[in-house]
Design a protein around this motif. Structure first.
Motif, mmCIF file in Angstrom:
data_model
loop_
_atom_site.group_PDB
_atom_site.id
_atom_site.type_symbol
_atom_site.label_atom_id
_atom_site.label_comp_id
_atom_site.label_asym_id
_atom_site.label_seq_id
_atom_site.Cartn_x
_atom_site.Cartn_y
_atom_site.Cartn_z
ATOM 1 N N HIS A 84 0.840 -1.193 0.000
ATOM 2 C CA HIS A 84 0.000 0.000 0.000
ATOM 3 C C HIS A 84 0.873 1.240 0.000
ATOM 4 O O HIS A 84 2.085 1.162 0.186
ATOM 5 N N ARG A 95 -8.617 12.221 1.706
ATOM 6 C CA ARG A 95 -8.306 10.879 1.195
ATOM 7 C C ARG A 95 -8.323 9.844 2.313
ATOM 8 O O ARG A 95 -8.805 8.714 2.142
ATOM 9 N N GLY A 96 -7.779 10.217 3.482
ATOM 10 C CA GLY A 96 -7.771 9.294 4.612
ATOM 11 C C GLY A 96 -9.159 8.952 5.090
ATOM 12 O O GLY A 96 -9.463 7.788 5.413
ATOM 13 N N PHE A 125 -14.214 3.275 3.283
ATOM 14 C CA PHE A 125 -14.163 2.021 2.530
ATOM 15 C C PHE A 125 -13.888 0.843 3.462
ATOM 16 O O PHE A 125 -14.513 -0.218 3.332
ATOM 17 N N ASP A 170 0.383 5.232 1.926
ATOM 18 C CA ASP A 170 -0.506 5.947 2.832
ATOM 19 C C ASP A 170 -1.476 6.784 2.007
ATOM 20 O O ASP A 170 -1.047 7.644 1.226
ATOM 21 N N LEU A 171 -2.773 6.542 2.176
ATOM 22 C CA LEU A 171 -3.752 7.225 1.348
ATOM 23 C C LEU A 171 -3.727 8.727 1.583
ATOM 24 O O LEU A 171 -4.149 9.498 0.724
ATOM 25 N N TRP A 197 -10.716 6.483 2.708
ATOM 26 C CA TRP A 197 -10.182 5.134 2.956
ATOM 27 C C TRP A 197 -10.863 4.495 4.161
ATOM 28 O O TRP A 197 -11.262 3.329 4.125
ATOM 29 N N ARG A 198 -11.022 5.261 5.243
ATOM 30 C CA ARG A 198 -11.656 4.709 6.442
ATOM 31 C C ARG A 198 -13.112 4.363 6.180
ATOM 32 O O ARG A 198 -13.638 3.396 6.745
ATOM 33 N N LEU A 211 -8.024 4.473 -4.118
ATOM 34 C CA LEU A 211 -7.546 3.767 -2.942
ATOM 35 C C LEU A 211 -6.061 3.443 -3.112
ATOM 36 O O LEU A 211 -5.618 3.076 -4.196
#
Length: 336
Positions: free
Chosen positions: A147, A250-251, A257, A149-150, A254-255, A183
């Motif tokens: 990954h 963005r974070g 999702f 970091d988003l 992600w959370r 993502l």
């Protein structure tokens, strides 16, 4: 469960350049706050108090607040106490934790030499306005998913105890890693070797205590706890306040999702009811991966405009799905 990079098809990895902390020049320090390639700074443990040099994970695995969850053989488990986790990791079980807060005295002792960390604090644009490091502790062949970091922040990753194998790919390698849209994840680790890393040019290193690994913003990484128990702490930084604001958005996406996937796994009706709304995103992901991958193999006069158009579309998709992800996070969040 995520597989080791060594079990997949890869291109040759380049070594990460290294420099001793006492040899850092002004341009090297500047690189740590925005350089385009990874860099390792060695010898920071020489500036730590004697009590922390050469110690095992148990000397560093002391937390400022209870652990939220741990990963046991790749599966997220809630309700594991700090003491139980430390016992498992020191016994070499396949467990890992990320994001837990280390005790302030551990952070203070390892944030040396002071002049370097003073520069870090003066930088001031921390991910989520949080100037405290997160811990990353594991053992027993535990592996983090591939990954970036988003929040698309640069990273200072300081090894405290044990060794860890780290694989890195800069953000420009995203098409070759089959990046999913909106993502910061790749399907490669879950494809059981069928996709592989053979199209991407990356870096590999074994990180040892007292070594600080700098990762540029958006740097893909996979950490493997292949040997004895290992501990590290990480700072996340942004170049500007604008980048930080984008990172927060963005974070949170992600959370949201993650909340959706956790809700599906636990049979939450809201997650299952929203599943039809997520299917177009899945279909779009296949198109996004294929177009990006193929455009990276065409001359830039054609490929670059195509990639720019795809990224512009990606931003629109992000804005379209952001309210839904906010809803997931508010209604379905279980935790990481």
């Amino acid at each position: 469960m995520t597989q080791s990079v060594a079990q997949s098809k890869t291109s040759p990895f380049a070594p990460v350049p290294r420099i001793h902390v006492d040899d850092l020049a002004a341009n090297d320090v500047a690189h740590l706050f925005g350089g385009a390639t990874p860099l390792i700074v060695e010898g920071l443990d020489g500036h730590w108090p004697e009590a922390y040099r050469g110690r095992g994970v148990d000397a560093f695995a002391r937390f400022d607040r209870p652990i939220n969850s741990v990963y046991v053989a790749g599966r997220q488990v809630f309700g594991v106490s700090d003491a139980d986790f430390v016992a498992r990791v020191t016994a070499g079980e396949n467990v890992r934790v990320f994001g837990a807060r280390l005790a302030p005295d551990v952070v203070d002792a390892c944030s040396r030499p002071a002049w370097l960390y003073d520069r870090l604090q003066a930088h001031g644009v921390f991910r989520n306005n949080d100037d405290r490091p997160h811990s990353f502790i594991g053992a027993g062949k535990a592996i983090t998913p591939l990954h970036y970091d988003l929040e698309v922040n640069l990273i200072w990753h300081l090894a405290l105890a044990g060794e860890r194998q780290v694989y890195l790919w800069t953000q420009d390698q995203s098409p070759n890693l089959f990046k999913l849209p909106v993502l910061g994840i790749s399907p490669i680790p879950f494809a059981r070797g069928r996709l592989g890393y053979r199209f991407a040019q990356g870096y590999a290193t074994t990180l040892k205590p007292g070594e600080l690994l700098y990762m540029p913003a958006g740097c893909w990484h996979q950490v493997e706890y292949s040997g004895a128990p290992s501990a590290a702490m990480t700072y996340g930084l942004h170049a500007t306040r604008e980048d930080q604001a984008e990172g927060v958005a963005r974070g949170n996406f992600w959370r949201g999702f993650i909340s959706f996937t956790q809700g599906i796994g636990r049979g939450r009706w809201r997650a299952w009811a929203a599943l039809p709304l997520m299917l177009p995103l899945a279909w779009y992901a296949g198109l996004y991966i294929a177009v990006n991958f193929l455009s990276a193999r065409t001359p830039n006069v054609v490929g670059r405009p195509v990639r720019r158009a795809v990224e512009a579309l990606d931003r629109r998709v992000f804005r379209l799905y952001a309210p839904l992800m906010k809803y997931f996070r508010r209604r379905l969040w279980i935790g990481l």
